[in-house]
Design a protein around this motif. Structure first.
Motif, PDB file in Angstrom:
ATOM      1  N   LEU A 174       4.355   1.339  10.713  1.00 36.44           N
ATOM      2  CA  LEU A 174       2.823   1.225  10.332  1.00 36.44           C
ATOM      3  C   LEU A 174       2.566  -0.142  10.488  1.00 36.44           C
ATOM      4  N   ALA A 175       2.992  -0.984   9.933  1.00 31.21           N
ATOM      5  CA  ALA A 175       2.751  -2.432  10.153  1.00 31.21           C
ATOM      6  C   ALA A 175       3.016  -2.761  11.344  1.00 31.21           C
ATOM      7  N   ASP A 176       4.048  -2.585  12.215  1.00 32.81           N
ATOM      8  CA  ASP A 176       4.123  -2.756  13.429  1.00 32.81           C
ATOM      9  C   ASP A 176       2.997  -2.372  14.476  1.00 32.81           C
ATOM     10  N   ALA A 177       2.663  -1.100  14.449  1.00 36.62           N
ATOM     11  CA  ALA A 177       1.431  -0.832  15.142  1.00 36.62           C
ATOM     12  C   ALA A 177       0.338  -1.520  14.819  1.00 36.62           C
ATOM     13  N   LEU A 178      -0.029  -1.548  13.614  1.00 37.82           N
ATOM     14  CA  LEU A 178      -1.360  -2.304  13.287  1.00 37.82           C
ATOM     15  C   LEU A 178      -1.281  -3.595  13.670  1.00 37.82           C
ATOM     16  N   LEU A 179      -0.409  -4.520  13.596  1.00 39.00           N
ATOM     17  CA  LEU A 179      -0.228  -5.790  14.017  1.00 39.00           C
ATOM     18  C   LEU A 179      -0.187  -5.896  15.465  1.00 39.00           C
ATOM     19  N   LEU A 183       0.795  -1.148  -0.013  1.00 38.02           N
ATOM     20  CA  LEU A 183      -0.021  -0.101  -0.110  1.00 38.02           C
ATOM     21  C   LEU A 183       0.920   1.191   0.037  1.00 38.02           C
ATOM     22  N   ILE A 184       1.889   1.256   1.032  1.00 36.74           N
ATOM     23  CA  ILE A 184       2.834   2.386   0.992  1.00 36.74           C
ATOM     24  C   ILE A 184       3.562   2.624  -0.267  1.00 36.74           C
ATOM     25  N   ASP A 185       4.000   1.585  -1.069  1.00 33.13           N
ATOM     26  CA  ASP A 185       4.930   1.644  -2.045  1.00 33.13           C
ATOM     27  C   ASP A 185       4.051   1.965  -3.185  1.00 33.13           C
ATOM     28  N   TYR A 195      -2.341   8.846   5.511  1.00 29.83           N
ATOM     29  CA  TYR A 195      -0.897   8.692   5.395  1.00 29.83           C
ATOM     30  C   TYR A 195      -0.422   9.701   4.424  1.00 29.83           C
ATOM     31  N   GLN A 196       0.613  10.312   4.752  1.00 27.40           N
ATOM     32  CA  GLN A 196       1.517  11.087   4.175  1.00 27.40           C
ATOM     33  C   GLN A 196       3.030  10.791   3.908  1.00 27.40           C
ATOM     34  N   PRO A 197       3.507  10.366   2.859  1.00 24.22           N
ATOM     35  CA  PRO A 197       4.834   9.776   2.767  1.00 24.22           C
ATOM     36  C   PRO A 197       6.018  10.634   3.348  1.00 24.22           C
ATOM     37  N   THR A 198       5.751  11.937   2.925  1.00 23.73           N
ATOM     38  CA  THR A 198       6.713  13.058   3.466  1.00 23.73           C
ATOM     39  C   THR A 198       7.006  13.245   4.940  1.00 23.73           C
ATOM     40  N   ARG A 199       6.137  12.709   5.750  1.00 23.25           N
ATOM     41  CA  ARG A 199       6.086  12.741   7.335  1.00 23.25           C
ATOM     42  C   ARG A 199       5.390  11.688   7.726  1.00 23.25           C
ATOM     43  N   GLY A 200       5.953  11.249   9.044  1.00 19.21           N
ATOM     44  CA  GLY A 200       5.241  10.240   9.708  1.00 19.21           C
ATOM     45  C   GLY A 200       5.924   9.095   9.708  1.00 19.21           C
ATOM     46  N   ALA A 201       5.271   7.884   9.984  1.00 22.80           N
ATOM     47  CA  ALA A 201       5.934   6.720  10.187  1.00 22.80           C
ATOM     48  C   ALA A 201       6.393   5.943   8.890  1.00 22.80           C
ATOM     49  N   SER A 202       7.268   4.973   8.912  1.00 22.63           N
ATOM     50  CA  SER A 202       7.621   4.155   7.838  1.00 22.63           C
ATOM     51  C   SER A 202       6.669   3.249   7.606  1.00 22.63           C
TER      52      SER A 202
END
Length: 177
Positions: free
Chosen positions: A163-168, A81-83, A152-159
């Motif tokens: 995100l996957a770690d937090a979601l899981l 999704l991010i990519d 989600y904004q790619p230019t700032r915030g979590a990688s």
């Protein structure tokens, strides 16, 4: 560029003139490469969906304990999704108004069925709570994953990994026995 315009104006609200203007070319220059905007839509939707289907064909999605496979699929889905954020955003906005959109929605349902089978397997082997409906859990998990496109904004915030770690952590801690 077409994906950006589709996401901004909506696919149905985008004309070939809008695409030509955004690209800085003539409409005929676009028609030289594709028969119309639906071909551009199909290519964009395939870009989002192909990533998911490459993932489900991977050995890590098909062998090993179901809970590990499910966790890997969710983690990889966040990465995909991010990519491919603009493409996935477009995919999540289609409603089935054309054959191209209907085909994309059917592929999405096929992916959902794959994930639901993983949830069922994990419940059957005692890895996750048996009192949660697999189809509902699939929708909740991927509703959460897919919501990333909205904020989600790619230019700032979590990688993607953050995100996957937090979601899981949030979802799987409530699922595991």
């Amino acid at each position: 560029m077409a994906v950006e315009v589709f996401n901004t104006r909506g696919y149905d609200g985008t004309s070939m003139e809008d695409l030509a203007r955004a690209l800085g070319v003539t409409k005929s220059a676009i028609y030289y490469h594709v028969p119309g905007k639906e071909q551009l839509l199909a290519r964009a939707l395939d870009r989002a969906l192909d990533g998911l289907f490459e993932m489900v064909a991977d050995e890590r999605a098909t062998s090993g304990p179901a809970i590990d496979r499910l966790e890997w699929v969710v983690r990889r889905s966040v990465r995909i999704l991010i990519d491919r954020l603009p493409y996935v955003t477009l995919l999540l906005r289609v409603r089935g108004n054309s054959q191209t959109e209907q085909a994309a929605l059917e592929r999405r349902r096929e992916f959902d069925r794959f994930v639901a089978r993983l949830v069922k397997e994990a419940a059957a082997d005692g890895s996750i709570r048996p009192d949660v409906d697999p189809a509902l859990m699939t929708r909740l998990l991927f509703g959460t994953v897919n919501s990333i496109t909205e904020w989600y904004q790619p230019t700032r915030g979590a990688s993607a990994d953050d995100l996957a770690d937090a979601l899981l952590k949030m979802t799987f801690d409530g699922l595991r026995i």
